[in-house]
Design an enzyme around this catalytic site. Structure first.
Site: not given
Ligand code: GCO
Ligand code: MN
Ligand code: MN
Length: 390
Positions: A59, A222
């Site tokens: 990033d 998630h």
């Molecule tokens: C997603 C993930 C990512 C991770 C991030 C930290 O679903 O893409 O949540 O946003 O949190 O890559 O490692």
């Molecule tokens: Mn995440």
């Molecule tokens: Mn995510």
């Protein structure tokens, strides 16, 4: 009177560079927003009252940057953080974007890719440590399969363990003091991702060489993608002393990865989650891993980010109200009384005397089974607190 929902530093609200910097690309359409340079993101976060910024290595530093360019970029970014009073509590590594990771990173079948993934992560740890981060998140977005013909899943788990053990050693060797936070996700971008839930990671952690250095980073969306109750996952992590970080966002169950503004889809789940974090005294960062709708411009991105924090603070105020509500508290203690109160029902700890006493007890099974729980009443009171009429 000052705004009771204005974010303060002690709230520890953080955003990833990739969240406010999200350009609205999706599988069907290209970017709709201009790139947001990292230093501009820092300025914006300060403007809206956030406390911290998190980042993946890339990033900030392009994957192919030469050493001098890297140093210049990092210096400029650290300067912006300093100027704006923004901290970097967490760093992470991008092991999913580059095509080299299309068969996974730590679990890839190609040994050289596994080695490269480790090297890339160690370099990302150097960067995180340089910026002052103490938490390192590992999200294995590509650690999974479309077809299980590719490898045995237990082999993948062994490879994952080797990698995490190696990285713990590296942190110890360099004296970085990192706590690793493992982030589970059931799928997307892979058909299935290994370690689909926070609970799966909690089991895995105990098999590591340095379990004390490793915890979890549960993400609301998630767990909800899989139709699970995120509060239960977070509570298990907390109870195990493993809640090292948290990714707050929102999601409708059964959909693609939506990454909505915190609290915008399932207000009640968000309420219980905020109440839990506040009740137990979670002191870590409150990280919003979400992004603005694709319809938004930069002002809309600010609205999105402000909204995440404001909703959290409103829910916190509602949780306090719930805790202080005499009728709710009365109901809870009445329920507790009816459930036996302080009566010693289980002779403990287990001993021959206690066991025999328990075995000899006669229970009024039918009577116990008849008792109403008053949860309808309790939940309605909860809804009224939540809907602002209590
Ligand atoms: C997603 C993930 C990512 C991770 C991030 C930290 O679903 O893409 O949540 O946003 O949190 O890559 O490692
Ligand atoms: Mn995440
Ligand atoms: Mn995510």
């Amino acid at each position: 009177m000052s705004d009771p929902y204005a974010p303060r530093r002690e709230d520890k609200f953080s955003f990833g560079l990739w969240t406010v910097g999200n350009r609205g690309r999706d599988p069907f359409g290209d970017a709709v927003r201009d790139p947001l340079p990292p230093t501009a993101a820092v300025a914006m976060l300060a403007e809206i009252g956030a406390w911290g910024v998190n980042l993946h290595d890339n990033d900030l530093v392009p994957i192919d940057a030469a050493a001098a360019e890297r140093d210049r970029i990092v210096k400029e970014f650290a300067g912006a953080c300093e100027r704006h009073g923004i901290v970097v509590p967490m760093a992470t590594v991008n092991l999913f974007y580059d095509p080299v990771f299309r068969d996974g990173a730590f679990t890839a079948n190609d040994r050289r890719i596994r080695a490269y993934a480790l090297q890339k992560t160690m370099t990302a740890m150097d960067l995180g440590a340089q910026l002052g981060a103490k938490i390192f998140v590992l999200w294995g977005g590509r650690e999974g399969t479309e077809t299980d013909a590719c490898r045995r899943p237990d082999e993948a788990i062994k490879r994952l363990r080797e990698a995490v053990d190696y990285l713990c050693e590296y942190s110890i060797e360099r004296d970085f003091g990192f706590k690793f936070a493992l982030e589970a996700k059931p799928n997307e971008p892979r058909g299935d991702i290994y370690m689909a839930t926070t609970g799966a990671y909690l089991g895995f952690i105990e098999t590591l060489a340095h379990p004390e250095m490793v915890g979890v980073n549960p993400e609301v969306a998630h767990e909800q993608m899989a139709g699970l109750n995120v509060l239960h996952a977070v509570a298990q992590a907390w109870e195990a002393g493993k809640l090292f970080h948290i990714d707050l966002n929102d999601q409708m169950p059964g959909r693609y990865d939506q990454d909505f503004r915190f609290g915008s889809a399932n207000v009640k789940s968000a309420f219980w989650l905020v109440k839990f974090l506040e009740d137990v005294g979670y002191a870590g960062p409150r990280h919003f891993d979400a992004h603005a709708y694709r319809t938004e411009d930069l002002e809309g991105v600010k609205d999105f980010a402000r909204g995440c924090m404001r909703t959290y603070l409103i829910l916190r105020e509602r949780a306090r109200r719930w805790n202080a509500d005499p009728e709710i508290q009365g109901l809870l203690s009445e329920m507790d009384g009816k459930a036996g109160g302080s009566e010693v029902a289980i002779p403990a700890p287990h001993s021959s005397r206690h066991r025999e006493a328990l075995l000899a007890t006669t229970f009024d099974r039918a009577g116990l089974a008849k008792r109403g729980m008053a949860y309808e009443h309790l939940d309605q009171l909860t809804m009224e607190v939540l809907l602002g009429v209590r």
